[in-house]
Write a protein that holds these residues in place. Sequence first.
Motif, PDB file in Angstrom:
ATOM      1  N   PHE A  15       1.672   1.814 -17.580  1.00 18.02           N
ATOM      2  CA  PHE A  15       1.510   0.749 -18.363  1.00 18.02           C
ATOM      3  C   PHE A  15       2.811   0.420 -19.301  1.00 18.02           C
ATOM      4  N   LEU A  16       2.888   1.440 -20.248  1.00 16.60           N
ATOM      5  CA  LEU A  16       3.964   1.372 -21.196  1.00 16.60           C
ATOM      6  C   LEU A  16       5.481   1.424 -20.567  1.00 16.60           C
ATOM      7  N   TYR A  17       5.660   2.145 -19.493  1.00 14.06           N
ATOM      8  CA  TYR A  17       6.820   2.015 -18.707  1.00 14.06           C
ATOM      9  C   TYR A  17       7.084   0.638 -18.076  1.00 14.06           C
ATOM     10  N   THR A  18       6.031   0.322 -17.248  1.00 15.70           N
ATOM     11  CA  THR A  18       6.250  -1.171 -16.824  1.00 15.70           C
ATOM     12  C   THR A  18       6.425  -2.229 -17.790  1.00 15.70           C
ATOM     13  N   PHE A  19       5.862  -2.168 -18.804  1.00 15.90           N
ATOM     14  CA  PHE A  19       5.887  -3.213 -19.776  1.00 15.90           C
ATOM     15  C   PHE A  19       7.041  -3.237 -20.433  1.00 15.90           C
ATOM     16  N   LEU A  20       7.542  -1.836 -20.792  1.00 11.69           N
ATOM     17  CA  LEU A  20       9.042  -1.925 -21.493  1.00 11.69           C
ATOM     18  C   LEU A  20      10.002  -2.483 -20.667  1.00 11.69           C
ATOM     19  N   GLY A  21       9.936  -2.124 -19.079  1.00  7.99           N
ATOM     20  CA  GLY A  21      10.980  -2.661 -18.289  1.00  7.99           C
ATOM     21  C   GLY A  21      10.776  -4.161 -17.919  1.00  7.99           C
ATOM     22  N   SER A  22       9.654  -4.737 -17.975  1.00 11.16           N
ATOM     23  CA  SER A  22       9.273  -5.994 -17.772  1.00 11.16           C
ATOM     24  C   SER A  22       9.755  -6.839 -19.210  1.00 11.16           C
ATOM     25  N   VAL A  23       9.956  -6.298 -20.172  1.00 13.08           N
ATOM     26  CA  VAL A  23      10.424  -6.991 -21.430  1.00 13.08           C
ATOM     27  C   VAL A  23      12.088  -7.320 -21.190  1.00 13.08           C
ATOM     28  N   PHE A  24      12.610  -6.298 -20.674  1.00 17.19           N
ATOM     29  CA  PHE A  24      14.174  -6.542 -20.595  1.00 17.19           C
ATOM     30  C   PHE A  24      14.067  -7.529 -19.548  1.00 17.19           C
ATOM     31  N   MET A  25      13.458  -7.556 -18.260  1.00 18.52           N
ATOM     32  CA  MET A  25      13.724  -8.694 -17.454  1.00 18.52           C
ATOM     33  C   MET A  25      13.369  -9.936 -17.816  1.00 18.52           C
ATOM     34  N   LEU A  26      12.297 -10.179 -18.595  1.00 16.75           N
ATOM     35  CA  LEU A  26      12.056 -11.364 -19.444  1.00 16.75           C
ATOM     36  C   LEU A  26      13.238 -11.899 -20.092  1.00 16.75           C
TER      37      LEU A  26
END
Length: 230
Positions: A165-176
């Motif tokens: 969850f932490l990895y995915t959330f961090l990566g998704s923030v950059f994508m957003l």
Amino acid sequence: MELLSLLIWLPILSGILVILIGNDRADTVRWVSVAASILVFVMSLSLYTEFDATTHLMQFEEKVSWIPQFDIYYHLGVDGISMPLIILTTFSSILVLVAGWEVIQTRPAHYMAAFLMMEGLIIGVFSALDGILFYAFWEASLIPMLLIIGVWGGDNRIYAAIKFFLYTFLGSVFMLVSLIYMYNKGGSFSILDMHNLSLSATEQAWIFWAFFMAFAVKVPMFPVHTWLLS
């Protein structure tokens, strides 16, 4: 409802139905889940049989206003890359559900429902033509994946789920952030419009790495694959 919407929402609604049936009726849950996945696969074959390989344009398009204040649409479509990926998703979903027929004894309804919902969300990821719609499907697919890891994973499944969850959330923030940046540059969240943006090499590099970070976690790629080894 058009074909792509059916392929997205039928497995999601089937997952809800499976949850309502409940874990106490495990055999019914298994049959309904596999039957729904087979139906979705058969329906997805129309993407191939009716696909026009002579054009580069998006096909099976659907476009409905979603958030008009920001020019955001429920916009779907496929090309020659996303079409086979959707069919692969619908086919592999059958294999996953059949493979868990006897193996999964703990909360079979929730297990089957999680995979059915994830199937629909992944199809949404492959067919979304609006950046925010793509992001919504991408983020929503995190939920069933998180549950699958946390409930039916290995000995360290809770640790792995939190790390995922932490990895995915961090990566998704950059994508957003990248999607919002491209919207500010072009005034549209349409992925097709983003193809035509005039961006410098530096801007393209930053956007590439932002998306790469989001995708690398879910592949998973080194070095953000360690949640899988937990």
